[in-house]
Design a protein around this motif. Structure first.
Motif, mmCIF file in Angstrom:
data_model
loop_
_atom_site.group_PDB
_atom_site.id
_atom_site.type_symbol
_atom_site.label_atom_id
_atom_site.label_comp_id
_atom_site.label_asym_id
_atom_site.label_seq_id
_atom_site.Cartn_x
_atom_site.Cartn_y
_atom_site.Cartn_z
ATOM 1 N N TRP A 1 0.831 -1.203 0.000
ATOM 2 C CA TRP A 1 0.000 0.000 0.000
ATOM 3 C C TRP A 1 0.866 1.253 0.000
ATOM 4 O O TRP A 1 1.930 1.317 0.629
ATOM 5 C CB TRP A 1 -0.900 -0.020 1.234
ATOM 6 C CG TRP A 1 -1.886 1.119 1.280
ATOM 7 C CD1 TRP A 1 -3.131 1.154 0.757
ATOM 8 C CD2 TRP A 1 -1.686 2.394 1.914
ATOM 9 N NE1 TRP A 1 -3.737 2.357 1.009
ATOM 10 C CE2 TRP A 1 -2.875 3.146 1.719
ATOM 11 C CE3 TRP A 1 -0.629 2.979 2.610
ATOM 12 C CZ2 TRP A 1 -3.022 4.432 2.208
ATOM 13 C CZ3 TRP A 1 -0.771 4.262 3.087
ATOM 14 C CH2 TRP A 1 -1.968 4.990 2.890
ATOM 15 N N ALA A 2 0.416 2.268 -0.715
ATOM 16 C CA ALA A 2 1.060 3.578 -0.746
ATOM 17 C C ALA A 2 -0.021 4.641 -0.751
ATOM 18 O O ALA A 2 -1.193 4.364 -1.040
ATOM 19 C CB ALA A 2 1.969 3.728 -1.962
ATOM 20 N N ALA A 3 0.361 5.864 -0.425
ATOM 21 C CA ALA A 3 -0.625 6.941 -0.305
ATOM 22 C C ALA A 3 -1.228 7.337 -1.642
ATOM 23 O O ALA A 3 -2.317 7.913 -1.683
ATOM 24 C CB ALA A 3 0.028 8.163 0.353
ATOM 25 N N LYS A 4 -0.533 7.044 -2.745
ATOM 26 C CA LYS A 4 -1.037 7.384 -4.070
ATOM 27 C C LYS A 4 -0.978 6.154 -4.961
ATOM 28 O O LYS A 4 0.019 5.422 -4.969
ATOM 29 C CB LYS A 4 -0.212 8.518 -4.693
ATOM 30 C CG LYS A 4 -0.339 9.853 -3.971
ATOM 31 C CD LYS A 4 0.471 10.925 -4.690
ATOM 32 C CE LYS A 4 0.335 12.278 -4.002
ATOM 33 N NZ LYS A 4 1.110 13.332 -4.705
ATOM 34 N N LEU A 5 -2.055 5.958 -5.726
ATOM 35 C CA LEU A 5 -2.098 4.816 -6.626
ATOM 36 C C LEU A 5 -1.025 4.915 -7.694
ATOM 37 O O LEU A 5 -0.453 3.903 -8.108
ATOM 38 C CB LEU A 5 -3.491 4.709 -7.265
ATOM 39 C CG LEU A 5 -3.743 3.522 -8.198
ATOM 40 C CD1 LEU A 5 -3.403 2.209 -7.508
ATOM 41 C CD2 LEU A 5 -5.191 3.516 -8.668
ATOM 42 N N ASP A 6 -0.731 6.130 -8.156
ATOM 43 C CA ASP A 6 0.300 6.307 -9.177
ATOM 44 C C ASP A 6 1.672 5.859 -8.690
ATOM 45 O O ASP A 6 2.556 5.550 -9.498
ATOM 46 C CB ASP A 6 0.373 7.768 -9.629
ATOM 47 C CG ASP A 6 -0.774 8.131 -10.563
ATOM 48 O OD1 ASP A 6 -1.381 7.194 -11.116
ATOM 49 O OD2 ASP A 6 -1.075 9.325 -10.723
ATOM 50 N N ASN A 7 1.857 5.843 -7.359
ATOM 51 C CA ASN A 7 3.127 5.358 -6.820
ATOM 52 C C ASN A 7 3.234 3.842 -6.925
ATOM 53 O O ASN A 7 4.332 3.283 -6.814
ATOM 54 C CB ASN A 7 3.283 5.770 -5.356
ATOM 55 C CG ASN A 7 3.440 7.276 -5.199
ATOM 56 O OD1 ASN A 7 3.741 7.976 -6.167
ATOM 57 N ND2 ASN A 7 3.234 7.771 -3.994
ATOM 58 N N LEU A 8 2.103 3.182 -7.085
ATOM 59 C CA LEU A 8 2.095 1.724 -7.196
ATOM 60 C C LEU A 8 2.154 1.276 -8.646
ATOM 61 O O LEU A 8 2.918 0.386 -9.005
ATOM 62 C CB LEU A 8 0.829 1.157 -6.532
ATOM 63 C CG LEU A 8 0.632 1.484 -5.054
ATOM 64 C CD1 LEU A 8 -0.692 0.922 -4.558
ATOM 65 C CD2 LEU A 8 1.776 0.908 -4.236
ATOM 66 N N VAL A 9 1.317 1.893 -9.476
ATOM 67 C CA VAL A 9 1.267 1.551 -10.892
ATOM 68 C C VAL A 9 0.550 2.682 -11.617
ATOM 69 O O VAL A 9 -0.387 3.274 -11.091
ATOM 70 C CB VAL A 9 0.538 0.203 -11.102
ATOM 71 C CG1 VAL A 9 -0.870 0.244 -10.576
ATOM 72 C CG2 VAL A 9 0.566 -0.215 -12.556
ATOM 73 N N SER A 10 0.987 3.003 -12.812
ATOM 74 C CA SER A 10 0.401 4.127 -13.529
ATOM 75 C C SER A 10 -0.945 3.741 -14.135
ATOM 76 O O SER A 10 -1.228 2.565 -14.401
ATOM 77 C CB SER A 10 1.343 4.595 -14.635
ATOM 78 O OG SER A 10 1.414 3.636 -15.659
ATOM 79 N N GLU A 11 -1.773 4.749 -14.362
ATOM 80 C CA GLU A 11 -3.098 4.514 -14.914
ATOM 81 C C GLU A 11 -3.025 3.902 -16.304
ATOM 82 O O GLU A 11 -3.912 3.143 -16.717
ATOM 83 C CB GLU A 11 -3.882 5.827 -14.962
ATOM 84 C CG GLU A 11 -5.295 5.675 -15.504
ATOM 85 C CD GLU A 11 -6.017 7.010 -15.592
ATOM 86 O OE1 GLU A 11 -7.141 7.034 -16.108
ATOM 87 O OE2 GLU A 11 -5.439 8.025 -15.136
ATOM 88 N N ASN A 12 -1.966 4.196 -17.024
ATOM 89 C CA ASN A 12 -1.844 3.729 -18.402
ATOM 90 C C ASN A 12 -1.138 2.377 -18.523
ATOM 91 O O ASN A 12 -0.823 1.936 -19.624
ATOM 92 C CB ASN A 12 -1.073 4.772 -19.232
ATOM 93 C CG ASN A 12 -1.824 6.090 -19.321
ATOM 94 O OD1 ASN A 12 -3.049 6.110 -19.429
ATOM 95 N ND2 ASN A 12 -1.091 7.192 -19.263
#
Length: 393
Positions: A96-107
């Motif tokens: 888990w991370a505070a931002k989803l983009d830190n885990l995997v990009s939307e694209n």
């Protein structure tokens, strides 16, 4: 969907939105649907996963498991999520991370719709009930008679949903392999070889029963949740805002049983595989398997079946002359432990002997739950929509 400074809806509100856009659950492949359909809109599911499992107060409070699951997109040829594509497993995991983009990009090549459902399942709490019930009582209950399901014996344990399957050696229960199981979800318990091993059928009327219940976690947000109220306490019943009906706070996802006769047939079939010349008597140490299907053929339970050794005549030998500092013989300690271990077997044989008919040799048989697996779509559908009352033992 929302800016980072806007108020985030509660999980109860988000789940209502998810239900409105989950009409395709359980209806097979959906990749040919119109991509303009909200239910197939990757952006919608990206936002849902972000708000539900990343940015929501419940997730920020770290009340859930801190693992987030991502399902890779299915190729145009389709691979069913069980086959590797270019050597890659069908899903991957991030902390888990505070931002989803830190885990995997939307694209990235992520199926956001399936990823949301997989996280909904993985972050829900489940229990398995293993019980011995009377076959006569079960038949009356299935016939619609007002017969309560009162088990002769039962044990309840917490289990965890996983898109991976762990295989065990039947003789040692040691892990031998972990393989991707998605789209089937497997449920694992910490120590299969302790309590669940102790389920012994000692009468022909006995049935081995297995229930899988979901009862808490991500799929059960409280209806009174709000952005200022992060309480996860569930009332016995919750209101489904889509239908206005009351929804149970516990759901039975799998229920099944096998009779003593079916267990005996599995044991005898496994024993006979060695050939009649080598089948000299019964082999309590040998373990065989049987597979239990749920209602409608949904789901599968794998059960190890073995005999119970008759230790009533076993001599554990004399006490050891070696003593501890407290004066208790070490040999006595081992003797006491061995006697305790054989007590259950002695009781089982005594019970079997008391119910044995002249034309049928009754054998106490031990059943051990090895694994439970269910298709992910069926689990997700039941978590969102199932309204029937749970099975209670």
């Amino acid at each position: 969907m929302l800016g980072h400074k806007e108020e985030i809806p509660s999980r109860h509100e988000l789940l209502s939105m998810v239900k409105k856009h989950s009409t395709l659950l359980g209806k097979g492949t959906v990749h040919e649907r119109d991509p303009s359909d909200v239910e197939m809109d990757g952006r919608f599911w990206y936002d849902m996963l972000d708000l539900y499992f990343i940015r929501g107060k419940e997730s920020r409070g770290r009340q859930d498991d801190d693992l987030v699951f991502f399902v890779r997109k299915m190729g145009t040829e389709g691979y069913g999520f069980n086959d590797n594509v270019q050597g890659l497993p069908p899903y991957f995991v991030r902390r888990w991370a505070a931002k989803l983009d830190n885990l995997v990009s939307e694209n990235s090549e992520v199926d956001w719709r399936r990823s949301f459902y997989l996280n909904l399942i993985a972050h829900t709490s489940f229990t398995v009930t293993v019980a011995i019930c009377s076959h006569h009582v079960l038949r009356n209950h299935q016939a619609g008679q007002d017969t309560p399901l009162s088990p002769i014996y039962k044990v309840v344990k917490t289990v965890y949903a996983s898109p991976s399957r762990v295989d065990f050696h039947l003789d040692s229960k040691k892990e031998v392999e972990t393989t991707p199981a998605y789209p089937d979800i497997c449920f694992a318990v910490d120590d299969f070889d302790s309590t669940f091993d102790a389920v012994v059928l000692t009468e022909t009327d006995h049935c081995y029963c297995v229930l899988l219940n979901a009862h808490d976690g991500a799929a059960f947000p409280s209806e009174n949740e709000s952005p200022d109220n992060t309480s996860s306490t569930n009332s016995p019943l919750e209101v489904d805002t889509n239908s206005g009906k009351m929804k149970n706070s516990k759901l039975t996802l799998f229920s099944g049983f096998v009779s003593y006769q079916m267990v005996r047939e599995a044991y005898d079939a496994g024993k006979s595989q060695f050939g009649s010349l080598l089948s000299l008597g019964h082999s309590p140490g040998k373990t065989d398997k049987l597979y239990m299907k749920g209602p409608g053929g949904r789901g599968e339970v794998e059960v190890a079946v073995s005999g119970v050794a008759d230790q009533s005549q076993q001599d554990f030998g004399p006490f050891s002359p070696i003593t501890s500092k407290r004066g208790l013989g070490i040999g006595a300690i081992f003797r006491k432990a061995a006697s305790a271990a054989s007590a259950a077997a002695k009781h089982a044989y005594a019970a079997a002997a008391a119910s044995t008919s002249s034309d049928y040799e009754m054998l106490p048989l031990k059943c051990c739950l090895m694994s439970i697996s269910l298709p992910w779509e069926h689990i997700a559908y039941d978590l969102l929509f199932k309204g029937s009352p749970p099975v209670n033992l």
